[in-house]
Write a protein that holds these residues in place. Sequence first.
Motif, PDB file in Angstrom:
ATOM      1  N   PRO A  44     -11.917 -22.252  38.983  1.00 15.16           N
ATOM      2  CA  PRO A  44     -13.019 -22.063  38.034  1.00 15.16           C
ATOM      3  C   PRO A  44     -12.595 -22.031  36.570  1.00 15.16           C
ATOM      4  N   THR A  45     -11.317 -21.785  36.286  1.00 13.57           N
ATOM      5  CA  THR A  45     -10.846 -21.822  34.896  1.00 13.57           C
ATOM      6  C   THR A  45      -9.756 -22.882  34.730  1.00 13.57           C
ATOM      7  N   GLN A  46      -9.876 -23.970  35.475  1.00 14.04           N
ATOM      8  CA  GLN A  46      -8.860 -25.026  35.464  1.00 14.04           C
ATOM      9  C   GLN A  46      -8.681 -25.625  34.073  1.00 14.04           C
ATOM     10  N   LYS A  47      -7.429 -25.771  33.663  1.00 15.21           N
ATOM     11  CA  LYS A  47      -7.104 -26.331  32.362  1.00 15.21           C
ATOM     12  C   LYS A  47      -6.781 -27.822  32.508  1.00 15.21           C
ATOM     13  N   PRO A  48      -7.015 -28.617  31.463  1.00 18.95           N
ATOM     14  CA  PRO A  48      -6.704 -30.040  31.519  1.00 18.95           C
ATOM     15  C   PRO A  48      -5.202 -30.295  31.423  1.00 18.95           C
ATOM     16  N   LEU A  49      -4.738 -31.346  32.072  1.00 15.57           N
ATOM     17  CA  LEU A  49      -3.318 -31.685  32.059  1.00 15.57           C
ATOM     18  C   LEU A  49      -2.784 -31.891  30.647  1.00 15.57           C
ATOM     19  N   LYS A  50      -3.559 -32.548  29.803  1.00 16.19           N
ATOM     20  CA  LYS A  50      -3.078 -32.848  28.456  1.00 16.19           C
ATOM     21  C   LYS A  50      -2.748 -31.577  27.679  1.00 16.19           C
ATOM     22  N   LEU A  51      -3.515 -30.523  27.894  1.00 10.99           N
ATOM     23  CA  LEU A  51      -3.262 -29.263  27.209  1.00 10.99           C
ATOM     24  C   LEU A  51      -1.921 -28.683  27.636  1.00 10.99           C
ATOM     25  N   LEU A  52      -1.674 -28.648  28.946  1.00 10.46           N
ATOM     26  CA  LEU A  52      -0.422 -28.086  29.440  1.00 10.46           C
ATOM     27  C   LEU A  52       0.774 -28.959  29.094  1.00 10.46           C
ATOM     28  N   GLU A  53       0.573 -30.266  29.081  1.00 10.78           N
ATOM     29  CA  GLU A  53       1.673 -31.152  28.709  1.00 10.78           C
ATOM     30  C   GLU A  53       2.108 -30.898  27.270  1.00 10.78           C
ATOM     31  N   ARG A  54       1.164 -30.683  26.378  1.00 12.86           N
ATOM     32  CA  ARG A  54       1.540 -30.398  24.991  1.00 12.86           C
ATOM     33  C   ARG A  54       2.294 -29.085  24.884  1.00 12.86           C
ATOM     34  N   ILE A  55       1.813 -28.055  25.569  1.00 14.94           N
ATOM     35  CA  ILE A  55       2.467 -26.750  25.539  1.00 14.94           C
ATOM     36  C   ILE A  55       3.911 -26.859  26.050  1.00 14.94           C
ATOM     37  N   ILE A  56       4.080 -27.531  27.167  1.00 10.46           N
ATOM     38  CA  ILE A  56       5.412 -27.660  27.770  1.00 10.46           C
ATOM     39  C   ILE A  56       6.344 -28.473  26.884  1.00 10.46           C
ATOM     40  N   MET A  57       5.853 -29.552  26.312  1.00  9.36           N
ATOM     41  CA  MET A  57       6.688 -30.359  25.415  1.00  9.36           C
ATOM     42  C   MET A  57       7.071 -29.583  24.163  1.00  9.36           C
ATOM     43  N   ALA A  58       6.199 -28.699  23.707  1.00  7.38           N
ATOM     44  CA  ALA A  58       6.456 -27.945  22.479  1.00  7.38           C
ATOM     45  C   ALA A  58       7.580 -26.933  22.634  1.00  7.38           C
ATOM     46  N   ALA A  59       7.724 -26.348  23.832  1.00  4.70           N
ATOM     47  CA  ALA A  59       8.589 -25.171  23.955  1.00  4.70           C
ATOM     48  C   ALA A  59       9.691 -25.282  25.006  1.00  4.70           C
ATOM     49  N   THR A  60       9.842 -26.438  25.639  1.00  9.93           N
ATOM     50  CA  THR A  60      10.895 -26.598  26.646  1.00  9.93           C
ATOM     51  C   THR A  60      11.550 -27.960  26.538  1.00  9.93           C
ATOM     52  N   ASP A  61      12.682 -28.092  27.233  1.00 11.26           N
ATOM     53  CA  ASP A  61      13.379 -29.369  27.355  1.00 11.26           C
ATOM     54  C   ASP A  61      13.442 -29.757  28.826  1.00 11.26           C
ATOM     55  N   GLU A  62      13.766 -31.000  29.098  1.00 13.01           N
ATOM     56  CA  GLU A  62      13.919 -31.448  30.485  1.00 13.01           C
ATOM     57  C   GLU A  62      14.917 -30.544  31.210  1.00 13.01           C
ATOM     58  N   GLY A  63      14.576 -30.179  32.447  1.00  8.97           N
ATOM     59  CA  GLY A  63      15.441 -29.321  33.242  1.00  8.97           C
ATOM     60  C   GLY A  63      15.173 -27.843  33.098  1.00  8.97           C
ATOM     61  N   ASP A  64      14.350 -27.441  32.119  1.00  8.80           N
ATOM     62  CA  ASP A  64      14.031 -26.023  31.937  1.00  8.80           C
ATOM     63  C   ASP A  64      13.131 -25.536  33.073  1.00  8.80           C
ATOM     64  N   LEU A  65      13.163 -24.223  33.296  1.00 10.79           N
ATOM     65  CA  LEU A  65      12.404 -23.598  34.387  1.00 10.79           C
ATOM     66  C   LEU A  65      11.186 -22.870  33.840  1.00 10.79           C
ATOM     67  N   ILE A  66      10.022 -23.213  34.378  1.00 13.18           N
ATOM     68  CA  ILE A  66       8.743 -22.673  33.913  1.00 13.18           C
ATOM     69  C   ILE A  66       8.099 -21.836  35.011  1.00 13.18           C
ATOM     70  N   LEU A  67       7.551 -20.696  34.628  1.00 16.43           N
ATOM     71  CA  LEU A  67       6.814 -19.822  35.546  1.00 16.43           C
ATOM     72  C   LEU A  67       5.346 -19.795  35.163  1.00 16.43           C
ATOM     73  N   ASP A  68       4.481 -19.881  36.168  1.00 13.79           N
ATOM     74  CA  ASP A  68       3.056 -19.600  35.998  1.00 13.79           C
ATOM     75  C   ASP A  68       2.688 -18.539  37.019  1.00 13.79           C
ATOM     76  N   PRO A  69       2.515 -17.273  36.603  1.00 14.06           N
ATOM     77  CA  PRO A  69       2.214 -16.192  37.550  1.00 14.06           C
ATOM     78  C   PRO A  69       0.804 -16.221  38.105  1.00 14.06           C
ATOM     79  N   PHE A  70      -0.065 -17.067  37.529  1.00 13.57           N
ATOM     80  CA  PHE A  70      -1.438 -17.228  38.013  1.00 13.57           C
ATOM     81  C   PHE A  70      -1.672 -18.724  38.218  1.00 13.57           C
ATOM     82  N   ASN A  71      -1.028 -19.272  39.208  1.00 21.18           N
ATOM     83  CA  ASN A  71      -0.923 -20.719  39.414  1.00 21.18           C
ATOM     84  C   ASN A  71      -2.261 -21.448  39.422  1.00 21.18           C
ATOM     85  N   GLY A  72      -3.291 -20.848  40.041  1.00 19.48           N
ATOM     86  CA  GLY A  72      -4.570 -21.527  40.137  1.00 19.48           C
ATOM     87  C   GLY A  72      -4.424 -22.855  40.857  1.00 19.48           C
TER      88      GLY A  72
END
Length: 263
Positions: free
Chosen positions: A193-221
Amino acid sequence: MNFQNKISYYYEYADFKLILGDSLEMMKKFPSETFDMIFADPPYFLSSGGITCNSGRMVKVDKGEWDKSLSINEKHDFNKRWLSECKRLLKKGGTIWISGTYHNIYSIGMALEELEFKILNNIIWEKSNPSPNLSCRYFTHSTETILWAKRNKNEKHKFNYKLMKSLNNGKQMKDVWTFSTASKSEKKYGHHPTQKPLKLLERIIMAATDEGDLILDPFNGSGTTGIAASRLKRKYLGIDIEQSYLDITVNRLKDSFQMKFEI
């Protein structure tokens, strides 16, 4: 992903892992300074019998037991507890991104300050196609807030400034981002019900991580963070208390890479 504690995964494929369970309890199983970045879209606690608009239809906002309304103090206590675990789990230089609305974002901002995080940005996601306001008693809700923070004010955090600038036609990227809500194709296996668009998450991930980094989402949805992470060659761990949402995530991952195997 090699951890000191033995973790029981609901689903595991290469560097993509999902855990079924209570996020706060599951996070306690991991050693400190494990993750390079955390994205969280925590419960808004809106399920109290109200209504909203979905695809032009009036629907109830009751999302499930995980979203049942809490008192102000209960809500704030919950936010402080999971954010405290996130602070412990972030690596030095790592950052956390939290999405929310006016229903929960002020408590989260206060909790971040009480836990001595350093808030870096207050990003506004402007929805280009928001749902209409059915009551006609106030303005249409067309934005969500994303707070970006690091563990404390003294650490240097990772920010791919040049990349963000290049994606913005050579200009500094501003803190107001315009994206449509999740597309129909992103919801073909079901949706949160609160699904986010892929483009939004892609920008966030590109802004703050590099390839090979480990990301956690504690509320995976429905797994948008994980799908974006995989597309960008990052490692991912998602936690959710609802099995049906993890199943949607698995199907989305298989579809993303055209996988033919069974769970």
